[in-house]
Design an enzyme around this catalytic site. Structure first.
Site, PDB file in Angstrom:
ATOM      1  CB  SER A   7      -1.100   0.268   0.827  1.00 49.16           C
ATOM      2  OG  SER A   7      -1.339   1.404   1.413  1.00 49.16           O
ATOM      3  CE1 TYR A  47      -4.259  -2.067   5.090  1.00 47.81           C
ATOM      4  CE2 TYR A  47      -3.226  -0.212   4.707  1.00 47.81           C
ATOM      5  CZ  TYR A  47      -4.089  -0.892   4.037  1.00 47.81           C
ATOM      6  OH  TYR A  47      -3.964  -1.100   2.482  1.00 47.81           O
TER       7      TYR A  47
HETATM    8  C1  BGC Z   1      -5.907   1.799   2.125  1.00 50.93           C
HETATM    9  C2  BGC Z   1      -7.380   2.288   1.103  1.00 50.93           C
HETATM   10  C3  BGC Z   1      -6.883   3.872   1.200  1.00 50.93           C
HETATM   11  C4  BGC Z   1      -6.117   3.609   0.764  1.00 50.93           C
HETATM   12  C5  BGC Z   1      -5.303   5.594   0.216  1.00 50.93           C
HETATM   13  C6  BGC Z   1      -5.235   1.876   1.344  1.00 50.93           C
HETATM   14  O1  BGC Z   1      -3.937   0.705   0.994  1.00 50.93           O
HETATM   15  O2  BGC Z   1      -6.400   0.026   2.025  1.00 50.93           O
HETATM   16  O3  BGC Z   1      -8.346   2.462   2.373  1.00 50.93           O
HETATM   17  O4  BGC Z   1      -8.096   4.353   0.681  1.00 50.93           O
HETATM   18  O5  BGC Z   1      -4.351   3.034   0.512  1.00 50.93           O
HETATM   19  O6  BGC Z   1      -4.997   5.599   1.190  1.00 50.93           O
END
Ligand code: BGC
Length: 270
Positions: free
Chosen positions: A155, A168
């Protein structure tokens, strides 16, 4: 130059979390490029069966595989079923992931553990099983120049700190170092490991961030390219990283984010 339907011919892929969002699109795209695909899911079997049914209906090969990626026994059983079905594995897309958002001081240990277990431990367990099989089987030059390919779904939050998402962001920072470390370790065996760092992609995980025009306008302020991503933006990158077109790409994170990592707050001011 290979045509698209032949790009992954004769190869087997496993996509975790493949019954929705980026995983589903990746499973469909890999199948369209000629791979037989294991469609992993943990809940919502109907949606996994639909993905499999659609792939088979367009003359592809796919099987639904239930397993919680954070559970070692279930992961090992899933790989055994995949091997029985398709013989071996050439491509792992370590995609399964979730969010359990909370302000830091309110975050429960369960919220922390759930996210770390699926997003990070799940990638470890699946990558380990895949790497063992890649090593056992080795390179088959008529199939691919690599003994196997691993694509880790990271991410932008492996780079961008994210308030109220400490679990996260920590999991994705972990994915970055897991990916880079195993790329360093397994490269000499021709096991190719990379990651994709998606930005904001329209999927169920971030539904609230784009569901209303006001929310979407807010989100677009964070994206220099001024478009929220769609799952195909990511699945095309998955197919490329899984194929020999990217054979010299190893240990890299490919950001597919419309420029979200370009510090858009600095576009004015600073
Ligand atoms: C998350 C999303 C978020 C995106 C940008 C992703 O890794 O799961 O919820 O919109 O990152 O912030």
């Amino acid at each position: 130059m290979l045509v698209h339907e032949q790009l992954l011919r004769g190869q087997t892929a496993l996509v975790t979390g493949a019954n929705s969002g980026i995983g589903e699109a990746s499973a469909r795209a890999l199948a369209a490029a000629g791979a037989a695909v294991g469609v992993n899911y943990v809940v919502n079997p109907k949606q996994a069966q639909k993905v499999v049914g659609d792939i088979v209906a367009s003359r592809g090969r796919a099987v639904a595989l239930q397993a919680d990626v954070g559970n070692e026994d279930q992961v090992q059983a899933m790989f055994q079923t995949l091997f029985k079905e398709f013989g071996t594995i050439d491509i792992l897309v370590n995609n399964a992931g979730l969010q359990r958002d909370s302000a830091f001081t309110e975050m429960t240990l369960q919220q922390w553990n759930t996210v770390l277990t699926v997003n990070l431990t799940g990638q470890f367990l699946c990558a380990r099983e895949a790497a063992r099989e890649f090593r056992r089987r080795g390179v088959r030059p008529e199939i691919s120049q690599a003994a196997g390919k691993i694509v880790c779904m990271s991410s932008v939050h492996q780079e961008i700190p994210w308030a109220r998402h400490a679990n996260y962001a920590a999991s994705k920072g972990g994915v970055k170092m897991l990916m880079e470390t195993i790329a360093q370790e397994l490269g000499p065996e021709r096991i190719r490991v990379n990651a994709i760092a998606p930005g904001a992609i329209k999927t169920p995980i971030n539904h609230d961030a784009w569901a209303t025009p006001e929310a979407e306008a807010d989100l677009l302020r964070l994206i220099p390219y001024r478009r929220v991503g769609v799952v195909e933006d990511i699945s095309r990158a998955v197919v490329w990283l899984a194929s020999d077109l990217s054979d010299y790409v190893h240990g890299t994170t490919l950001f597919v984010d419309g420029g979200m990592t370009l510090f858009p707050g600095f576009a004015s001011g600073g």
